[in-house]
Write a protein that holds these residues in place. Sequence first.
Motif, PDB file in Angstrom:
ATOM      1  N   ARG A  65      25.335 -30.679  -2.625  1.00 35.85           N
ATOM      2  CA  ARG A  65      26.202 -29.511  -2.459  1.00 35.85           C
ATOM      3  C   ARG A  65      27.650 -29.977  -2.471  1.00 35.85           C
ATOM      4  N   THR A 595      17.648 -27.776  -1.472  1.00 34.21           N
ATOM      5  CA  THR A 595      18.295 -28.611  -2.494  1.00 34.21           C
ATOM      6  C   THR A 595      17.599 -28.466  -3.835  1.00 34.21           C
ATOM      7  N   GLN A 598      18.532 -25.114  -5.496  1.00 33.87           N
ATOM      8  CA  GLN A 598      19.874 -25.138  -6.099  1.00 33.87           C
ATOM      9  C   GLN A 598      19.852 -25.928  -7.402  1.00 33.87           C
TER      10      GLN A 598
END
Length: 765
Positions: A65, A595, A598
Amino acid sequence: MTQVPTKSDILDWIAENPTLTSKRDIAKAFGIKGAARIDLKRVLKELEHEGHLEKRKKTYRDPDRLPPVTVLQVKAPDDNGDIFAQPLEWHGEGVEPTVLVVPRATDPALGEGDRILAKLQVVHEADHNYEARLIRRIGASPRKVVGIFRKGTEGGRIVPIDKGADKEWMVSPDATGGAREGELVEAEQAGPRGRMGLPRARIVLRLGDPSEPKAVSLIAIHQHGIPDDFPPDVLEEADAMKPAGLSGRTDLRDMPLVTIDPSDARDHDDAVFAEPDDDPKNEGGHVLWVAIADVAHYVTPGSAIDREARKRGNSSYFPDRVVPMLPDRLSGDLCSLHEGVPRACLAVRMVIDAEGNKLGQKFYRGLMRSPASLTYAEVQAAMDGTPNDRTEDLLDPVIRPLYDAYAALKAARERRQPLDLDLPERKVVLGEDGKVQSINFADRLDAHRLIEEFMILANVAAAETLVARKTPLLFRVHEEPPDDKLDSLRETADAAGLTLAKGQVLKTAHLNKLLHDAAGSDEAELINMATLRSMTQAYYAPANFGHFGLALQNYAHFTSPIRRYSDLIVHRALITAHGWGKDGLSQHEIETLETTAQHISDTERRSMMAERDTTDRYLAAYLSDRVGAEFTGRISGIARFGVFVKLDETGADGLVPISTLGNEFFHFDRDAGTLMGADTGTVVGLGQRVRVKLVDASPITGGIGLEILELEDAEMPRGRGSTRPGRGRGKGRPKGPPRRKEAKARKKDAKTKRKVSRKRSTARR
């Protein structure tokens, strides 16, 4: 004794509180004091060692991120004038995030290569997943360019392949890197920025001959960083695989599960079967079976194949090739449900009533053997009364029951009212030489819709089963449109004489009414395009926010694990939920679902952009020998620098530069999405019909240049074309807004008048 949080708890906290990530912040959040801080430090060290966290000074963050405040490098504006930026603090293993810079009116102009400090906000849009607000500009970095090398007497030059690039790059003799004439190369800026003449570059990588047949997709693959070669250990692992047997599986080999795919499909990951329900309590109901390739049996968590599949996220499809998520030994062989071959599968048995309502489902881990691999066209032809040798014997026992079940599902769909856009899909057909043979619009048969409805129902069944069993999974999320985009859609509808109701909770039924009211009119395509643009981009998430477009509360991707990593995660979740083996979701996967979600959302977006760029280049190549020809089309976009037109014949999008729009100055109204002529008052807006002339078509960049000849069946008005003296204004060039010096002089005069006025006022007092 204070309880130390789990790794999952810590990762969740950091994801939700990106500005409170020091060890002290984490300890305070979980109430950790005294000796327990030592255990917390140990857990943080383990997360850092495992790659889940990255320590920067005294704070921890998720490396996949971007931090809320970060350094970005600005890219060149795209065709729409939007400015994207590359994150320089990206340390994740996945696809590099796409960041859109959203400038304020007071922000300084940004140029390609500028480095900026910016504040980020996570969004879910079709072409970006972060939006950035400028904090300050901090410098510049060398620009990079991908293009075709043209050799000269001294060094050479690079012709960029990006549509937005308007300059060639000069290359010194000592900076060619051995590149040959016509090669595709990657280069970086050499020398200072802002110098007179063409920018200079140094070639850093030679990428091959772009003139070879079918090389167009290779350009997009490289540009977007899509991995197209499997590492040796992945291929070695795949080649060692053996077909799955019956042990521990339900025997479905006698069930006539048929695959129905496009005629050029190389892999078959789903098969279907339907029959009337013999339960007297469900009169007129149906039993539906959907069987999906059991990829999880071969691709186990943490294996080399698994790591590579996650890295790719999905398969990417181009007119001339597929970049698969899995090696061919799996995607084209062991995991493909080929005709007459035993294949491992996960199957779901679903029961629906006569109205198409799903009454229940049950999943199986089985072994199947498809009696036939059919195409959409031949299945439809069989139902339309012209079966061939392959479908004749299957018509009554297999094909008709499928269509009977589809009729019930279709009725349920009409009651549910998912978004019903009418946007034809174009298909690029290549000849054996790799050149474009034709541009067709794909047919939408009932056979396509049948498979689509079966797959949607199976996806719902998977999501509902995992929710009921409280098993972690990845949902397919599609949030409702934001208010600003809905307002823009309402304005477009109002301009077309249509209405989209306001002041109520938006449902897909409201949008469908708008689409239905526009159907058959000249505004139909415009309304469909505007509705599509109002939608948010669908994405993957471990939290369930529903699927607005399909009007479904629980939805997950289950039906394509050969080409989507998301589906593989759902398969593993089902294996875990049913206790079918040790190849289900690992604890590590559960802890990193956010994660993974994404990452695969990013890889999906990457593939979409690469596929779109490739189609644009093929369309430009197809039209390149028709320069000067006239076409009809419709205005599909308005920007300060020009007008975008979608051509009727091919669906290609071309740009009409504002300098060619008319012999007058045009005022751009961003809110209304229009251009208005200063002399004639001509309004150019979305959806207007036009006749255009093809001025330029570049296969290298995919750019198509047009000139408008007629607007709404009338000759394009021309302004007076008056000019004012001054350097840089050619004869006949339209009169524009006041020149900078003149405006500055007027401003100075006004300031002087105000001073004089104040002095006179003071004197009077």
